[in-house]
Design a protein around this motif. Sequence first.
Motif, PDB file in Angstrom:
ATOM      1  N   ILE A 224       5.569   2.443   7.402  1.00  0.00           N
ATOM      2  CA  ILE A 224       5.184   3.251   8.548  1.00  0.00           C
ATOM      3  C   ILE A 224       3.559   3.611   8.347  1.00  0.00           C
ATOM      4  N   SER A 225       2.847   3.685   9.395  1.00  0.00           N
ATOM      5  CA  SER A 225       1.431   4.248   9.444  1.00  0.00           C
ATOM      6  C   SER A 225       0.967   5.231  10.168  1.00  0.00           C
ATOM      7  N   ASN A 226      -0.197   5.710  10.348  1.00  0.00           N
ATOM      8  CA  ASN A 226      -0.774   6.409  11.141  1.00  0.00           C
ATOM      9  C   ASN A 226      -0.117   7.860  11.352  1.00  0.00           C
ATOM     10  N   CYS A 227       0.241   8.481  10.417  1.00  0.00           N
ATOM     11  CA  CYS A 227       0.573   9.829  10.466  1.00  0.00           C
ATOM     12  C   CYS A 227      -0.347  10.587  10.553  1.00  0.00           C
ATOM     13  N   LEU A 228      -0.689  11.115  11.753  1.00  0.00           N
ATOM     14  CA  LEU A 228      -2.163  11.983  11.925  1.00  0.00           C
ATOM     15  C   LEU A 228      -1.798  13.217  12.633  1.00  0.00           C
ATOM     16  N   ARG A 229      -2.591  14.321  12.526  1.00  0.00           N
ATOM     17  CA  ARG A 229      -2.394  15.352  13.101  1.00  0.00           C
ATOM     18  C   ARG A 229      -3.667  15.551  14.060  1.00  0.00           C
ATOM     19  N   ASP A 230      -3.591  16.438  15.022  1.00  0.00           N
ATOM     20  CA  ASP A 230      -4.650  16.728  15.739  1.00  0.00           C
ATOM     21  C   ASP A 230      -5.649  17.884  14.862  1.00  0.00           C
ATOM     22  N   ASP A 231      -7.036  17.693  15.179  1.00  0.00           N
ATOM     23  CA  ASP A 231      -8.093  18.744  14.562  1.00  0.00           C
ATOM     24  C   ASP A 231      -7.973  19.986  14.846  1.00  0.00           C
ATOM     25  N   CYS A 232      -6.871  20.896  14.570  1.00  0.00           N
ATOM     26  CA  CYS A 232      -6.598  22.154  14.949  1.00  0.00           C
ATOM     27  C   CYS A 232      -6.584  23.091  13.663  1.00  0.00           C
TER      28      CYS A 232
ATOM     29  N   ALA B 191       0.836  -1.416   0.015  1.00  0.00           N
ATOM     30  CA  ALA B 191      -0.066  -0.079   0.167  1.00  0.00           C
ATOM     31  C   ALA B 191       1.033   1.125   0.079  1.00  0.00           C
ATOM     32  N   HIS B 192       1.923   1.204   0.692  1.00  0.00           N
ATOM     33  CA  HIS B 192       2.998   2.308   0.671  1.00  0.00           C
ATOM     34  C   HIS B 192       4.148   1.716   0.631  1.00  0.00           C
TER      35      HIS B 192
END
Lengths: 108, 486
Positions: free
Chosen positions: A71-79, A66-67
């Motif tokens: 690595i996975s889950n490179c997320l940012r907070d909802d700001c 898939a990539h």
Amino acid sequence: MPRFFFWMAEVMSKKIDAELVKKVAKLSRLELTETEVAEFANQLSAILDYVEKMEQLDTTDVQPLAHCLPISNCLRDDCAKPSLGTEKILENAPDTDGDFFKVPKILD
Amino acid sequence: MENLEYKIIVGLEIHVQLLTKSKMFCSCAISFGERANSRVCPVCVGMPGSLPVMNKKAVELSALAGMALNCKIAKFTKWDRKSYYYPDLPKNYQISQYDLPLAAAGFIEIPLENGQTKTIRITRAHLEEDAGKNLHTTGNFSQVDLNRAGTPLLEIVTEPDLSSAAEVRSLAVELQRIVRYLGVSEADMQKGHMRFEPNVNLHITKDGKEYKTPIAEIKNLNSFRAIERSVDYEVQRQLDEFSRTGITMETGNKTTRGWDDDAGKTVLQREKEEANDYRYFPDPDLVPVEFTDSWLAEIRAGLCEMPIKRQLRFVNEYDLSDYDAGVLTAERTTADFFEEAVKSGGQSKRVCNLLTQVGLKMANEANCSAAELGITAENLAKLAKMADGGQISATAAKTIMEKMTQTADEPKVIAEQLNLIQKNDTAELEVIVEKILAENAKAVEDVKSGGKKSKAAKGFLLGQVMQKTKGRANPKVVAEILERKL
């Protein structure tokens, strides 16, 4: 199997001829001359021939990738943060109309 | 026209705007009605070198909605590029999910008119980014506003399990209730937070053979009423077309039709001869999302009792009508408020009446929820008890409740201030009744003579007593006294 790979499979089984190059060019909104069509048909065929070599590998136990990074889950907070602003974002536009990007008339 | 036997087949594609502060892949604020192109950044316009970063909240809200729709949540999900050329998405592709959607294989239960429920299968639900808006001017060009581009959307696809316009509407209403309950979306149809696209066709039986009409996808639906009307219209249109031309799915093409609400009909927009070639492929700019068990458990904690279950429970537990239970459970805060007031000692039917007949009306006028009117559940319970105990009349309860939104005083204090405590004192009321009877000899005679006139005369006398006491006599007590005296 993802549709892209179906499409690849379709392309690979067909070999690249002028007709297929024209179809791909149309989908990509590219304007090609006849000389270019012939040239790209050869080049793309050569690339696919090379890729075809991979078909010799046994991939029975290999998961589709898939990539390329493990690595996975490179997320940012909802700001929310400030955007560029209308003036600035329109600076690079080829054409504008007031606060809008101006584009050729769209027919639905 | 010949009478054809037919079945209606509808599947839905639904886009739900998720309730986040920022966009799906960048930090631009979510907007509605702001200055055009004011909430746009290099990621929104796909400038070279810009990179998208996933909004964690959007991923979690999608998983939560998926769980509420009884879907299997994928442990591993990824992002794909859907290629298309349209100025509302300047990257020339939309980031979406293709072969590994976040949620799949679920179902939603919808209420039917006969009081039963029907299960509609959910094929899949995936996360994607919204496009911008193209505005068509009178000139020889179009305008583009990209404020909306990149807003997180949950696309939900159902199986073609719906078999009437009413069922389609019911699903839409139920889904709105669910996503609002969970805080997944504001789900305001007028603002485009929920967009429904029904795919409609018919299975017609004629001379023992079954024919399938070409599928029409309906767009531009921005109210529940429009959804229902458009499907009804489309069914009739397809019937007429089949009778006239005999065109079937095999001989005709799938079409896209736009709903014209003023004209009350669907209008042909596009005819698809072949499926679009979107050339999906994995987005190299975004890494996959993997859900761990603990993360999923954390998300699952956000689930609550689903509205349809709660409605049923309200009917059984609180002895309410299905209609009242539906009104109370339409919003989660209202349902919570109701249950709190009942727990505080209010009789359920009385609390329900106060809320549905007075509270929701005031809330509507104040543009807030009934729970936000400034009335505490305890005071509402006290008010209900006073009405039940006959200390105040139903009319007085309404007046007091209105006053309760302006003051923190207990209902009893307000009732006393407004002089609304009912006269229950039999001795005092008897004196008044005697007086009224003496003043209305004709009516008394009518009552005694019996027959039709008797009932009207009784009502008249009761009315006179109420007038005399400025509506503060307990009508039940007065009626008893009257009965005894006559």
